[in-house]
Design an enzyme around this catalytic site. Sequence first.
Site, PDB file in Angstrom:
ATOM      1  N   GLU A  46       0.979  -1.253  -0.047  1.00 38.71           N
ATOM      2  CA  GLU A  46      -0.108   0.212  -0.252  1.00 38.71           C
ATOM      3  C   GLU A  46       0.667   1.002   0.268  1.00 38.71           C
ATOM      4  O   GLU A  46       1.671   1.513   0.458  1.00 38.71           O
ATOM      5  CB  GLU A  46      -0.821   0.309   0.855  1.00 38.71           C
ATOM      6  CG  GLU A  46      -1.851  -0.962   0.983  1.00 38.71           C
ATOM      7  CD  GLU A  46      -2.811  -0.295   2.735  1.00 38.71           C
ATOM      8  OE1 GLU A  46      -3.066  -0.187   3.378  1.00 38.71           O
ATOM      9  OE2 GLU A  46      -3.986  -1.454   2.834  1.00 38.71           O
ATOM     10  N   ASP A  57      -5.449   9.385   9.757  1.00 35.88           N
ATOM     11  CA  ASP A  57      -4.704   8.790  10.477  1.00 35.88           C
ATOM     12  C   ASP A  57      -4.161   9.437  11.543  1.00 35.88           C
ATOM     13  O   ASP A  57      -4.238  10.840  11.958  1.00 35.88           O
ATOM     14  CB  ASP A  57      -3.195   9.761   9.043  1.00 35.88           C
ATOM     15  CG  ASP A  57      -3.556   8.317   7.898  1.00 35.88           C
ATOM     16  OD1 ASP A  57      -3.842   7.229   7.999  1.00 35.88           O
ATOM     17  OD2 ASP A  57      -3.259   9.049   6.151  1.00 35.88           O
ATOM     18  N   TYR A 171     -10.198  -4.916   3.291  1.00 34.76           N
ATOM     19  CA  TYR A 171      -9.512  -4.040   4.319  1.00 34.76           C
ATOM     20  C   TYR A 171     -10.481  -4.093   5.346  1.00 34.76           C
ATOM     21  O   TYR A 171     -11.402  -3.640   5.853  1.00 34.76           O
ATOM     22  CB  TYR A 171      -8.921  -2.682   3.751  1.00 34.76           C
ATOM     23  CG  TYR A 171      -8.026  -2.343   4.801  1.00 34.76           C
ATOM     24  CD1 TYR A 171      -8.123  -2.538   6.286  1.00 34.76           C
ATOM     25  CD2 TYR A 171      -6.858  -1.164   4.268  1.00 34.76           C
ATOM     26  CE1 TYR A 171      -7.460  -1.352   7.172  1.00 34.76           C
ATOM     27  CE2 TYR A 171      -5.953  -0.825   4.784  1.00 34.76           C
ATOM     28  CZ  TYR A 171      -6.246  -1.021   6.916  1.00 34.76           C
ATOM     29  OH  TYR A 171      -5.312  -0.105   7.471  1.00 34.76           O
TER      30      TYR A 171
END
Length: 269
Positions: A46, A57, A171
């Site tokens: 990734e 994040d 995911y």
Amino acid sequence: MNTTFTNRLPKAEKLFIPFIVAGDPHPEVTIEIALTLQEAGASILELGIPYSDPLADGPVIQRASARALKNGVTLENSMNLVSEMRKKGLKIPVIIFTYYNPVLQLGEENFFALARQNGIDGLLVPDLPFEESEDLRRKCEDEGLKFISLVAPTSSSRIEKIASHAQGFLYCVSSLGVTGVRNSLNNEVYSFLQEVKRYSDIPVAVGFGISSSSQVEALKDHCDGVIMGSALIQKIEEHLPELVNEETRATALYHFKNFIRDVLQPINS
């Protein structure tokens, strides 16, 4: 034309999917880190695109993005970096991990042209909800790219629908909140993964907070692979001076690879 995602994927019992930020600490070093990850057993890479407002994040990846942005790294030159990785021997699939705004600014046609030119295999857009992703998902299908879907514990009634449209791998977000190293896993992650696997015909990989061999050991019988980002970037951050210095880079990469192998020991033994 790219070989297919399936053909690029190593035949392994469990997937190891590392996340790094393009251009951190320097574009040239990113290439060497990618090759080191492949040597350490990575199944899929990734490649994160540095962004000034990365909503999903935590601070570790935010700092990596800031370093890359300081180097002038953009979505376009990040994608061009993949062809340099390919020239130097990277064979595993590469997924571009980017927020939607950089794709919008570059233009979707330009994005897909660059994906074709640079041997890119897929796209993951964390801030594009499933219900708003159909158009981009179809364009990926037309271009032969895998559009990677995210599913979280809060997805509940949407899990079956998301899984039925998922491509490449699914995911699974292990816990709520932003990315970052975590000392322990939420006990609810195991029932969540069991639920996802009921509906998924493709590999189920779990990420967000995976950082230790004990966590990998605990997860290995509940998923098809692990995704690791912040722990790797934290290790890169620890060795920044050595990585940017050509004379000490090889030693830093050696320690980086050993760290990965230690963490993955439960699925590699």
